[in-house]
Design a protein around this motif. Sequence first.
Motif, PDB file in Angstrom:
ATOM      1  N   ASP A 262      -7.605 -10.627 -47.621  1.00  0.00           N
ATOM      2  CA  ASP A 262      -6.747 -11.295 -47.634  1.00  0.00           C
ATOM      3  C   ASP A 262      -6.875 -12.980 -47.248  1.00  0.00           C
ATOM      4  O   ASP A 262      -6.920 -13.002 -45.917  1.00  0.00           O
ATOM      5  N   PRO A 263      -7.139 -14.004 -48.262  1.00  0.00           N
ATOM      6  CA  PRO A 263      -7.222 -14.985 -47.637  1.00  0.00           C
ATOM      7  C   PRO A 263      -6.259 -15.819 -46.687  1.00  0.00           C
ATOM      8  O   PRO A 263      -6.572 -16.721 -46.123  1.00  0.00           O
ATOM      9  N   LYS A 264      -5.045 -15.349 -46.896  1.00  0.00           N
ATOM     10  CA  LYS A 264      -4.038 -15.766 -46.046  1.00  0.00           C
ATOM     11  C   LYS A 264      -4.075 -15.420 -44.570  1.00  0.00           C
ATOM     12  O   LYS A 264      -3.831 -16.112 -43.557  1.00  0.00           O
ATOM     13  N   PHE A 265      -5.010 -14.499 -44.235  1.00  0.00           N
ATOM     14  CA  PHE A 265      -5.432 -14.126 -43.062  1.00  0.00           C
ATOM     15  C   PHE A 265      -6.283 -15.298 -42.380  1.00  0.00           C
ATOM     16  O   PHE A 265      -5.973 -15.488 -41.048  1.00  0.00           O
TER      17      PHE A 265
ATOM     18  N   PHE B 213       3.329 -12.362 -42.895  1.00  0.00           N
ATOM     19  CA  PHE B 213       2.071 -12.720 -42.607  1.00  0.00           C
ATOM     20  C   PHE B 213       1.300 -11.626 -42.413  1.00  0.00           C
ATOM     21  O   PHE B 213       1.666 -10.644 -42.055  1.00  0.00           O
TER      22      PHE B 213
ATOM     23  N   PRO C 203      -9.700 -22.190 -39.748  1.00  0.00           N
ATOM     24  CA  PRO C 203      -9.946 -21.239 -40.558  1.00  0.00           C
ATOM     25  C   PRO C 203     -11.331 -20.990 -41.175  1.00  0.00           C
ATOM     26  O   PRO C 203     -11.820 -19.911 -40.893  1.00  0.00           O
TER      27      PRO C 203
ATOM     28  N   ALA D 292      -6.322 -18.368 -43.593  1.00  0.00           N
ATOM     29  CA  ALA D 292      -5.768 -19.587 -43.511  1.00  0.00           C
ATOM     30  C   ALA D 292      -4.845 -19.680 -42.181  1.00  0.00           C
ATOM     31  O   ALA D 292      -4.386 -20.984 -42.034  1.00  0.00           O
ATOM     32  N   ARG D 293      -4.024 -18.636 -41.816  1.00  0.00           N
ATOM     33  CA  ARG D 293      -3.389 -18.758 -40.431  1.00  0.00           C
ATOM     34  C   ARG D 293      -3.985 -19.032 -39.216  1.00  0.00           C
ATOM     35  O   ARG D 293      -3.252 -19.532 -38.346  1.00  0.00           O
TER      36      ARG D 293
END
Length: 452
Positions: A112-115, A162, A122, A117-118
Amino acid sequence: MTLLDWTVPEEQWQTELRPKIEAQIKEMKAAVMSNQRSPEGAILTWSTLMEYMNTPMDAPSEHSPYAIKMRRILEIAEDLDFPVFVPLNGFQWWDELPELYNWWDSDGTHTDPKFFARQKDPADFKRRFIAGYNPDNKWNVAWQDAQTPMKLNFRNWGGGGFVLAPPPNLTDNTKAPLSYRKLQFERQRVIVQEIVKKHVQWKAEGKEYLFAGLTIGTEISLNASVTPKDEFKSYGGSEKVAVVSTYLETNAQFIMRSGIPKDLIYAHVLGEQEKNDPHYSGIAPAAFNLYSSPATSLYGFAENPLASSVWKNVIVQNGNPNWGAVEYTSSPTLSGLTTTFASAHIVDIYNWDQMKGTSSVQTVKTFLKAPVKTDNCEVKSSVIHTQRGLLAKLSNPDLNPGELGHGIYVRFTEDICANGNRKYSEPETFYIPLPSPVDTTPQWVKWFLGHF
């Protein structure tokens, strides 16, 4: 304070960050303290999380960021003459160690790109994540079932969802190329060395009160969410309590034998859920061992922790030991604090930023003025337990003094209080060597050799 970079260069620490942190602590202390305190009242401390597994891979030493942070925490406690309580969280957060957990993604396209980005950086993190890929890292993470190692974990903490690294494997496992447990013990060692060094100094100066204790982990459990639904499904099968119990016990034993008194070590589980709660994991019994005190989080039962049948039952079954409410709601009430302190030994209220400016500040201030009930054990009788091996357990068979031959043993005292409560001393290890061989040399030979 937890999110600040405690490891900045020394000059920046002294001129910028340290004054900032001390100002926050002084603000909190001034807001809740009163000049009219009860001499029998609760002792106020401050606290900040030690996320010691959430730093990049290194060779643990006194120069490691978590060792530097620990020294600086103790430095502030000494400088302000203000006791500190330290949650050692080596379980919930370890995103920064993809070399240990990335078993599924060799090129960064299956995550997951959110991982990414957080993270703080990054691009750099994604590079390290890909470089850390090894399919054998599946042995460092928890498994949903016998066939499925976990990938990312989903959380809704703080009101927002998240993703973070999968839960770590709590068992000692040598199948992985690098071991989560081995690195954890190495990092714990340098952290505890800093605490012990300072605690010995403070004890010689009559200031041992400055260290109020530590926790092992934060809400250790075997339940996690593998989808954004945040269902926190329990995993681990029938062995889950034994797995968590062994994890907490071995960590507590290591820390106690490194020089931290047992009464200052708390094993922190997620233990307040009732059996009808979908988050229930049945882990509460795992918090009880002879090398630490049990501890739990209190949010749903902050008004009365013993209204939780789960937590009350395990407390009673284990003789009503000292225990800790080591993660407590930031919206405490006077009745809740009073009731909790009538049973718990320590209460760690989380999230000062959410609490300041609210009526809860006055609540704590009022509570600190009042006497608190203390559990004094009037010893009615005592039992000395002696067991074979290095690990003391109430379930282990006791040995009679006449059964002790050559070998390694452990012993501890169980005090039965007049009120029925039970208190246990720190287990002590001792060794009985082989007996010296009997000297059969004739006396005349000894006389002869002595003269020539």
